[in-house]
Design a protein around this motif. Structure first.
Motif: not given
Length: 271
Positions: A168, A186, A197
Protein backbone atom coordinates in the motif's frame (compact mmCIF):
# COMPACT_ATOMS: atom_id res chain seq x y z
CA UNK A 1 9.87 17.02 45.92
CA UNK A 2 11.83 19.46 43.73
CA UNK A 3 10.68 19.54 40.13
CA UNK A 4 13.31 18.42 37.63
CA UNK A 5 14.40 21.04 35.13
CA UNK A 6 17.16 21.73 32.68
CA UNK A 7 19.08 24.03 35.01
CA UNK A 8 19.03 21.80 38.10
CA UNK A 9 21.41 19.28 36.52
CA UNK A 10 18.71 16.59 36.54
CA UNK A 11 17.69 14.82 33.32
CA UNK A 12 14.78 16.61 31.67
CA UNK A 13 13.95 14.02 29.02
CA UNK A 14 13.46 10.29 28.64
CA UNK A 15 14.44 8.83 25.27
CA UNK A 16 14.27 5.35 23.81
CA UNK A 17 12.43 2.92 21.57
CA UNK A 18 8.78 1.88 21.58
CA UNK A 19 6.66 -0.63 19.67
CA UNK A 20 3.23 0.69 18.73
CA UNK A 21 0.24 -0.54 16.77
CA UNK A 22 -1.03 2.25 14.49
CA UNK A 23 -4.62 1.60 13.38
CA UNK A 24 -5.47 -1.50 11.39
CA UNK A 25 -3.27 -4.58 11.12
CA UNK A 26 -1.36 -6.99 13.34
CA UNK A 27 2.11 -5.48 12.86
CA UNK A 28 3.57 -3.06 15.37
CA UNK A 29 5.71 -0.13 14.27
CA UNK A 30 9.15 0.50 15.72
CA UNK A 31 9.31 4.07 17.04
CA UNK A 32 11.88 6.18 18.80
CA UNK A 33 10.60 8.90 21.08
CA UNK A 34 11.31 11.67 23.54
CA UNK A 35 9.29 12.36 26.69
CA UNK A 36 9.51 15.66 28.54
CA UNK A 37 9.57 14.43 32.16
CA UNK A 38 8.83 17.87 33.56
CA UNK A 39 5.67 18.30 31.48
CA UNK A 40 4.76 14.58 31.37
CA UNK A 41 4.38 14.93 27.61
CA UNK A 42 5.52 13.11 24.50
CA UNK A 43 7.33 15.87 22.61
CA UNK A 44 8.83 14.06 19.61
CA UNK A 45 8.73 10.69 17.89
CA UNK A 46 9.81 9.00 14.68
CA UNK A 47 8.76 5.70 13.13
CA UNK A 48 10.85 3.21 11.17
CA UNK A 49 9.56 2.95 7.59
CA UNK A 50 11.79 0.07 6.52
CA UNK A 51 14.41 2.39 5.05
CA UNK A 52 14.73 5.19 7.59
CA UNK A 53 13.04 6.92 10.50
CA UNK A 54 10.31 9.44 9.62
CA UNK A 55 8.64 11.99 11.91
CA UNK A 56 5.42 10.97 13.64
CA UNK A 57 3.09 13.98 13.49
CA UNK A 58 -0.53 15.06 13.89
CA UNK A 59 -3.08 12.38 14.72
CA UNK A 60 -0.44 9.63 14.64
CA UNK A 61 1.60 11.42 17.31
CA UNK A 62 -1.55 11.86 19.39
CA UNK A 63 -2.31 8.15 19.04
CA UNK A 64 1.23 7.23 20.11
CA UNK A 65 1.11 9.68 23.04
CA UNK A 66 -2.09 8.07 24.28
CA UNK A 67 -0.29 4.73 24.53
CA UNK A 68 2.96 6.08 25.98
CA UNK A 69 1.61 8.65 28.45
CA UNK A 70 -2.05 7.95 29.17
CA UNK A 71 -2.17 4.14 29.05
CA UNK A 72 1.31 2.98 30.07
CA UNK A 73 2.42 6.12 31.97
CA UNK A 74 6.00 5.66 30.79
CA UNK A 75 6.87 9.16 32.04
CA UNK A 76 6.38 8.05 35.64
CA UNK A 77 8.88 5.20 35.46
CA UNK A 78 11.12 5.46 32.37
CA UNK A 79 13.48 2.77 33.67
CA UNK A 80 10.71 0.18 33.58
CA UNK A 81 10.33 0.84 29.84
CA UNK A 82 14.10 0.87 29.25
CA UNK A 83 14.10 4.59 28.47
CA UNK A 84 17.27 6.62 29.07
CA UNK A 85 17.17 9.86 31.03
CA UNK A 86 19.05 12.70 29.30
CA UNK A 87 19.50 16.45 29.80
CA UNK A 88 19.31 17.58 26.17
CA UNK A 89 17.26 16.59 23.15
CA UNK A 90 18.88 13.86 21.03
CA UNK A 91 20.44 14.82 17.72
CA UNK A 92 17.70 13.28 15.59
CA UNK A 93 15.11 15.63 17.17
CA UNK A 94 17.22 18.73 16.52
CA UNK A 95 17.97 17.53 12.99
CA UNK A 96 14.26 16.93 12.32
CA UNK A 97 13.38 20.43 13.53
CA UNK A 98 15.95 21.91 11.13
CA UNK A 99 14.60 19.89 8.21
CA UNK A 100 11.03 20.95 8.99
CA UNK A 101 12.09 24.61 8.92
CA UNK A 102 13.74 24.12 5.53
CA UNK A 103 10.61 22.36 4.18
CA UNK A 104 8.46 25.28 5.33
CA UNK A 105 10.76 27.76 3.61
CA UNK A 106 10.74 25.71 0.41
CA UNK A 107 6.94 25.74 0.34
CA UNK A 108 6.92 29.53 -0.08
CA UNK A 109 9.23 29.68 -3.09
CA UNK A 110 7.50 31.49 -6.02
CA UNK A 111 8.33 28.72 -8.50
CA UNK A 112 6.41 26.19 -6.39
CA UNK A 113 3.54 28.49 -5.53
CA UNK A 114 2.99 29.70 -9.08
CA UNK A 115 3.18 26.26 -10.72
CA UNK A 116 0.17 24.96 -8.81
CA UNK A 117 2.10 21.81 -7.89
CA UNK A 118 2.44 20.57 -4.33
CA UNK A 119 5.08 18.72 -2.35
CA UNK A 120 4.23 15.30 -0.98
CA UNK A 121 5.76 12.69 1.29
CA UNK A 122 4.90 9.21 0.04
CA UNK A 123 5.26 6.22 2.35
CA UNK A 124 5.56 2.98 0.37
CA UNK A 125 4.71 -0.12 2.37
CA UNK A 126 6.57 -2.92 0.62
CA UNK A 127 7.13 -6.60 1.39
CA UNK A 128 10.69 -7.74 1.92
CA UNK A 129 12.20 -11.22 2.17
CA UNK A 130 14.52 -12.10 5.06
CA UNK A 131 15.98 -15.63 4.67
CA UNK A 132 16.84 -17.30 7.98
CA UNK A 133 18.61 -20.68 8.24
CA UNK A 134 17.19 -22.92 11.00
CA UNK A 135 19.28 -26.06 11.50
CA UNK A 136 17.28 -27.98 14.08
CA UNK A 137 13.51 -27.62 14.53
CA UNK A 138 10.74 -30.03 15.50
CA UNK A 139 8.30 -28.64 12.93
CA UNK A 140 7.78 -25.84 10.44
CA UNK A 141 6.00 -23.78 13.12
CA UNK A 142 8.93 -24.34 15.48
CA UNK A 143 11.29 -23.27 12.70
CA UNK A 144 9.34 -20.02 12.30
CA UNK A 145 9.51 -19.39 16.06
CA UNK A 146 13.27 -19.97 16.09
CA UNK A 147 13.75 -17.71 13.07
CA UNK A 148 11.81 -14.88 14.74
CA UNK A 149 13.73 -15.29 18.01
CA UNK A 150 17.11 -15.38 16.29
CA UNK A 151 16.61 -12.43 13.96
CA UNK A 152 16.85 -8.71 14.65
CA UNK A 153 14.34 -7.70 12.00
CA UNK A 154 15.08 -3.98 12.41
CA UNK A 155 18.62 -4.67 11.26
CA UNK A 156 17.75 -7.46 8.83
CA UNK A 157 15.41 -5.30 6.73
CA UNK A 158 18.29 -2.95 5.94
CA UNK A 159 19.84 -5.63 3.74
CA UNK A 160 16.73 -7.69 2.98
CA UNK A 161 15.51 -8.61 -0.49
CA UNK A 162 12.58 -6.76 -2.04
CA UNK A 163 9.78 -9.31 -2.52
CA UNK A 164 8.46 -7.42 -5.57
CA UNK A 165 5.19 -6.41 -3.98
CA UNK A 166 3.96 -3.01 -2.79
CA UNK A 167 1.29 -3.58 -0.17
CA UNK A 168 0.00 0.00 0.00
CA UNK A 169 0.98 3.67 -0.04
CA UNK A 170 0.31 6.51 2.38
CA UNK A 171 0.55 10.06 0.98
CA UNK A 172 0.99 13.18 3.12
CA UNK A 173 0.97 16.74 1.80
CA UNK A 174 3.95 18.79 2.96
CA UNK A 175 2.68 21.63 5.16
CA UNK A 176 -0.47 19.77 6.22
CA UNK A 177 0.51 19.56 9.89
CA UNK A 178 -2.77 17.95 10.99
CA UNK A 179 -2.73 15.38 8.16
CA UNK A 180 -6.27 16.30 7.14
CA UNK A 181 -5.46 15.57 3.48
CA UNK A 182 -3.49 12.37 4.08
CA UNK A 183 -4.77 9.49 1.94
CA UNK A 184 -4.16 5.75 2.06
CA UNK A 185 -3.98 3.94 -1.30
CA UNK A 186 -4.23 0.31 -2.37
CA UNK A 187 -2.99 -1.07 -5.71
CA UNK A 188 -5.81 -1.22 -8.27
CA UNK A 189 -6.64 -3.88 -10.86
CA UNK A 190 -4.68 -2.22 -13.66
CA UNK A 191 -0.92 -1.78 -13.74
CA UNK A 192 -0.03 1.58 -12.19
CA UNK A 193 -3.55 2.14 -10.84
CA UNK A 194 -3.98 3.30 -7.23
CA UNK A 195 -7.31 3.33 -5.41
CA UNK A 196 -8.06 5.57 -2.45
CA UNK A 197 -9.17 3.60 0.57
CA UNK A 198 -12.25 5.30 2.00
CA UNK A 199 -12.81 5.82 5.71
CA UNK A 200 -15.65 3.30 5.57
CA UNK A 201 -13.33 0.73 4.00
CA UNK A 202 -10.75 1.34 6.70
CA UNK A 203 -13.38 0.83 9.42
CA UNK A 204 -14.62 -2.33 7.72
CA UNK A 205 -11.07 -3.65 7.44
CA UNK A 206 -10.42 -2.82 11.08
CA UNK A 207 -13.60 -4.60 12.18
CA UNK A 208 -12.73 -7.62 10.04
CA UNK A 209 -9.20 -7.72 11.46
CA UNK A 210 -10.52 -7.52 15.02
CA UNK A 211 -13.04 -10.28 14.37
CA UNK A 212 -10.38 -12.47 12.75
CA UNK A 213 -8.00 -11.91 15.66
CA UNK A 214 -10.71 -12.89 18.14
CA UNK A 215 -11.28 -16.14 16.25
CA UNK A 216 -7.55 -16.84 16.07
CA UNK A 217 -7.23 -16.21 19.81
CA UNK A 218 -10.10 -18.59 20.60
CA UNK A 219 -8.68 -21.28 18.30
CA UNK A 220 -5.26 -20.89 19.91
CA UNK A 221 -6.68 -21.40 23.41
CA UNK A 222 -8.51 -24.53 22.24
CA UNK A 223 -5.41 -26.01 20.65
CA UNK A 224 -3.29 -25.05 23.65
CA UNK A 225 -5.71 -26.83 25.99
CA UNK A 226 -5.58 -29.99 23.84
CA UNK A 227 -1.78 -29.93 23.71
CA UNK A 228 -1.57 -29.42 27.46
CA UNK A 229 -4.00 -32.29 28.17
CA UNK A 230 -2.10 -34.65 25.87
CA UNK A 231 1.26 -33.88 27.48
CA UNK A 232 2.66 -32.54 24.21
CA UNK A 233 3.74 -29.33 25.93
CA UNK A 234 6.37 -31.32 27.79
CA UNK A 235 8.43 -30.74 24.66
CA UNK A 236 10.38 -27.54 25.29
CA UNK A 237 10.63 -26.51 21.58
CA UNK A 238 6.87 -26.93 21.14
CA UNK A 239 6.15 -25.11 24.38
CA UNK A 240 8.39 -22.24 23.27
CA UNK A 241 6.60 -22.05 19.92
CA UNK A 242 3.23 -21.92 21.72
CA UNK A 243 4.43 -19.18 24.06
CA UNK A 244 5.76 -17.19 21.10
CA UNK A 245 2.40 -17.49 19.34
CA UNK A 246 0.63 -16.33 22.49
CA UNK A 247 2.93 -13.29 22.60
CA UNK A 248 2.22 -12.36 18.98
CA UNK A 249 -1.54 -12.65 19.53
CA UNK A 250 -1.26 -10.43 22.61
CA UNK A 251 0.74 -7.82 20.65
CA UNK A 252 -1.80 -7.86 17.83
CA UNK A 253 -4.63 -7.34 20.31
CA UNK A 254 -2.97 -4.17 21.60
CA UNK A 255 -3.31 -5.29 25.23
CA UNK A 256 -0.14 -4.07 27.05
CA UNK A 257 -0.75 -6.10 30.24
CA UNK A 258 -1.33 -9.31 28.32
CA UNK A 259 1.71 -8.63 26.14
CA UNK A 260 3.93 -8.05 29.16
CA UNK A 261 2.70 -11.27 30.82
CA UNK A 262 3.39 -13.25 27.62
CA UNK A 263 6.88 -11.75 27.37
CA UNK A 264 7.65 -12.73 30.96
CA UNK A 265 6.43 -16.29 30.37
CA UNK A 266 8.64 -16.62 27.30
CA UNK A 267 11.63 -15.17 29.15
CA UNK A 268 11.16 -17.60 32.04
CA UNK A 269 11.04 -20.52 29.63
CA UNK A 270 14.20 -19.36 27.85
CA UNK A 271 16.10 -18.75 31.11
Amino acid sequence: MTKQNATSGQPKYAVGHWMHLFGVGPLETHCRLVIDLEQSKLVAAQEWTGLKFEDVLGSRLKDLAESVIEVNEAHKNPDEWELDRVRILPFWVRQSATAATEDSQDDTKPSQRDSGNKSFRVHLYVLTRVPVEVANASSQVDAIAQAVDATDLYEAVKTSEYAEEIHSALVDEVGDAEFTRTQHYQPGQEDGEWVVESFATQKERQAAATDALTKVDAAFESVNSLLDASGALDSEPLQKAVYQLRLEIARASGDPERTKAAQLSLQELSA
